[in-house]
Design an enzyme around this catalytic site. Structure first.
Site, short mmCIF file in Angstrom:
data_model
loop_
_atom_site.label_atom_id
_atom_site.label_comp_id
_atom_site.label_asym_id
_atom_site.label_seq_id
_atom_site.Cartn_x
_atom_site.Cartn_y
_atom_site.Cartn_z
N GLY A 1 6.07 6.48 -4.07
CA GLY A 1 6.36 5.05 -4.01
C GLY A 1 6.70 4.60 -2.60
O GLY A 1 6.02 4.96 -1.64
N ASP B 1 2.36 -21.20 1.79
CA ASP B 1 2.28 -22.39 0.93
C ASP B 1 1.44 -22.06 -0.30
O ASP B 1 1.22 -20.88 -0.60
CB ASP B 1 1.69 -23.57 1.71
CG ASP B 1 0.32 -23.27 2.31
OD1 ASP B 1 -0.33 -22.28 1.89
OD2 ASP B 1 -0.11 -24.02 3.21
N HIS C 1 0.82 -1.21 0.00
CA HIS C 1 0.00 0.00 0.00
C HIS C 1 0.86 1.26 0.00
O HIS C 1 0.45 2.29 -0.55
CB HIS C 1 -0.94 -0.02 1.21
CG HIS C 1 -2.06 -1.00 1.06
ND1 HIS C 1 -3.39 -0.62 0.93
CD2 HIS C 1 -2.07 -2.35 1.00
CE1 HIS C 1 -4.14 -1.69 0.80
NE2 HIS C 1 -3.37 -2.76 0.84
N ASP C 2 2.02 1.20 0.61
CA ASP C 2 2.92 2.35 0.59
C ASP C 2 3.59 2.48 -0.77
O ASP C 2 3.60 3.55 -1.38
CB ASP C 2 3.98 2.21 1.69
CG ASP C 2 4.86 3.45 1.81
OD1 ASP C 2 4.32 4.57 1.90
OD2 ASP C 2 6.10 3.30 1.82
N HIS D 1 -1.07 -13.23 -0.51
CA HIS D 1 -2.37 -13.56 0.08
C HIS D 1 -2.38 -14.93 0.74
O HIS D 1 -3.33 -15.28 1.43
CB HIS D 1 -3.47 -13.46 -0.98
CG HIS D 1 -3.89 -12.06 -1.26
ND1 HIS D 1 -4.92 -11.74 -2.13
CD2 HIS D 1 -3.41 -10.88 -0.80
CE1 HIS D 1 -5.06 -10.43 -2.18
NE2 HIS D 1 -4.15 -9.88 -1.39
N THR D 2 -1.30 -15.69 0.56
CA THR D 2 -1.23 -16.99 1.23
C THR D 2 -1.19 -16.84 2.75
O THR D 2 -1.52 -17.77 3.48
CB THR D 2 0.00 -17.79 0.75
OG1 THR D 2 0.01 -19.06 1.39
CG2 THR D 2 1.30 -17.09 1.08
N SER E 1 5.17 7.33 3.13
CA SER E 1 4.14 8.36 3.27
C SER E 1 2.90 7.86 4.02
O SER E 1 2.25 8.62 4.73
CB SER E 1 3.74 8.90 1.90
OG SER E 1 3.09 7.91 1.12
N THR F 1 -4.65 -22.09 5.51
CA THR F 1 -3.37 -22.15 6.22
C THR F 1 -2.72 -20.76 6.29
O THR F 1 -1.63 -20.56 5.76
CB THR F 1 -2.41 -23.14 5.53
OG1 THR F 1 -2.26 -22.75 4.14
CG2 THR F 1 -2.93 -24.57 5.61
#
Length: 368
Positions: free
Chosen positions: A93, A230, A74-75, A205-206, A97, A225
């Site tokens: 970037g 994984d 997000h930063d 997202h794991t 911030s 998990t």
């Protein structure tokens, strides 16, 4: 002549060995107990210990580690050369911030919930001589290292802090159209983050969970998990959704296959879109790829808005994560028949099914 040629080769090899030794020579840090290849990295040992003890509760792969990795994206992604070309400020970037101007940026819709991790990180930053920009990336790489199966991520020191907040609207949201997400990531990276690298980014997202997509069920993970890096995320996003884990009907949420698991609309679409489905499926039961590709793309994410030549490689401060726990599988009660096959080129891999009653997923404890 042959002797002279051999002598030249030996001399060259000796010179290379001396050069290599010089490159790998370590310095003793002022604390007297640690060494580093670059003295500038010495200050990070104390920062690392503070983070592990007081943010990650002794090195856990919990909510704080997950959110510390989330905030790196997000930063860093809040940069737009397209806006700059129009004469508007496009963000800096990976410049910190989101923490420096947290009263502004954490109120952006895409950043909802990140005020909590910013608040937890700020006291640690204040105790050390480190920029917010560096701290965000360092904590993100360190948090990932606490998760079994994770890649060992790079960390480079020397980012300068932002002097103004990033504009709103630069962070993709779970209800965005894929075309808009692809265009946004290409803009942020000057064309480097294409559809394939978008999939690589989402390997994170794991170990992710949603706190605010459905306010009635905070800490709901994206796979079964969430404490292990994984490939279950890539398996379970391709299973047919059957129900919502909470109230349902939330903007950016679609049905998931397991009780206690939440699915983002964008993940669902990426797993089924013709441009990304085969790449998505290629991660199934491919632990090495799940490590290597995210390590590659995280490095480039961490450089957005930065001059890599001005940064110092302190990656040695990031511990080697423990090996992955378990093997790729279908959750109990589900098989290949429950897969919504989207890759036209390759059959879905054959996997074992966990024994026992149908899998139910527990929420990730908040502030564990």
């Amino acid at each position: 002549m042959a002797f002279k040629a051999l002598l030249s080769i030996v001399s060259l090899l000796a010179a290379l060995q001396v050069a290599n030794a010089a490159l790998t020579k370590r310095v003793t840090c002022p604390d007297g107990k640690n060494t580093a290849t670059n003295a500038a990295c010495c200050s990070l040992f104390a920062v690392r210990d503070d983070i592990q003890q007081n943010l990650f509760h002794g090195g856990q792969c919990g909510e704080e580690a997950h959110e510390s990795l989330r905030i790196t994206f997000h930063d860093a992604i809040a940069i737009s050369p397209a806006l700059e070309a129009k004469g508007q400020f496009g963000g800096g970037g990976a410049d910190g911030s989101i923490a420096i101007f947290s009263d502004i940026e954490t109120n952006f819709q895409a950043n909802v919930g990140l005020d909590e991790i910013v608040a937890l990180q700020k006291p640690i930053v204040a105790r050390h001589n480190i920029s917010h920009a560096d701290f965000i990336m360092f904590a993100g790489a360190l948090g990932a290292s606490n998760c079994p199966g994770a890649p060992r991520l790079d960390f480079f020191l020397g980012r300068k802090d932002a002097t103004r907040p990033a504009p709103d609207g630069l962070v993709p949201e779970p209800f965005d159209l894929l075309d808009d997400i692809f265009a946004r990531l290409k803009d942020a990276s000057n064309g480097e983050f294409d559809e394939i690298l978008t999939v690589w980014l989402l390997t994170a997202h794991t170990i992710a969970a949603a706190d605010h997509l459905d306010e009635s069920i905070p800490g709901t993970p994206f796979d079964s998990t969430p404490g292990v890096w994984d490939t279950q995320f890539f398996i379970e996003t391709q299973l047919r959704g059957t129900a919502f884990p909470g109230k349902g009907g939330n903007h950016g949420e679609v049905m998931s296959p397991l009780k206690g698991e939440i699915r983002l609309q964008t993940d669902h679409l990426l797993a089924r879109d013709s441009r990304t489905a085969c790449e998505w499926q290629s991660f199934v039961n491919n632990q090495q790829k799940a490590q290597d590709m995210f390590a590659f793309v995280f490095h480039d994410l961490s450089m957005l808005g930065q001059n890599p030549d001005s940064l110092i490689d302190c990656s040695e401060l990031i511990p080697q994560p423990k090996p992955v726990i378990g093997k790729a599988h279908f959750p109990a009660g589900l098989t290949n028949k429950d897969i919504e096959q989207a890759c036209a080129d390759t059959p879905f891999p054959t996997l074992p099914t966990d024994p026992g009653p149908k899998t139910s997923v527990a929420a990730v404890p908040l502030n564990s």
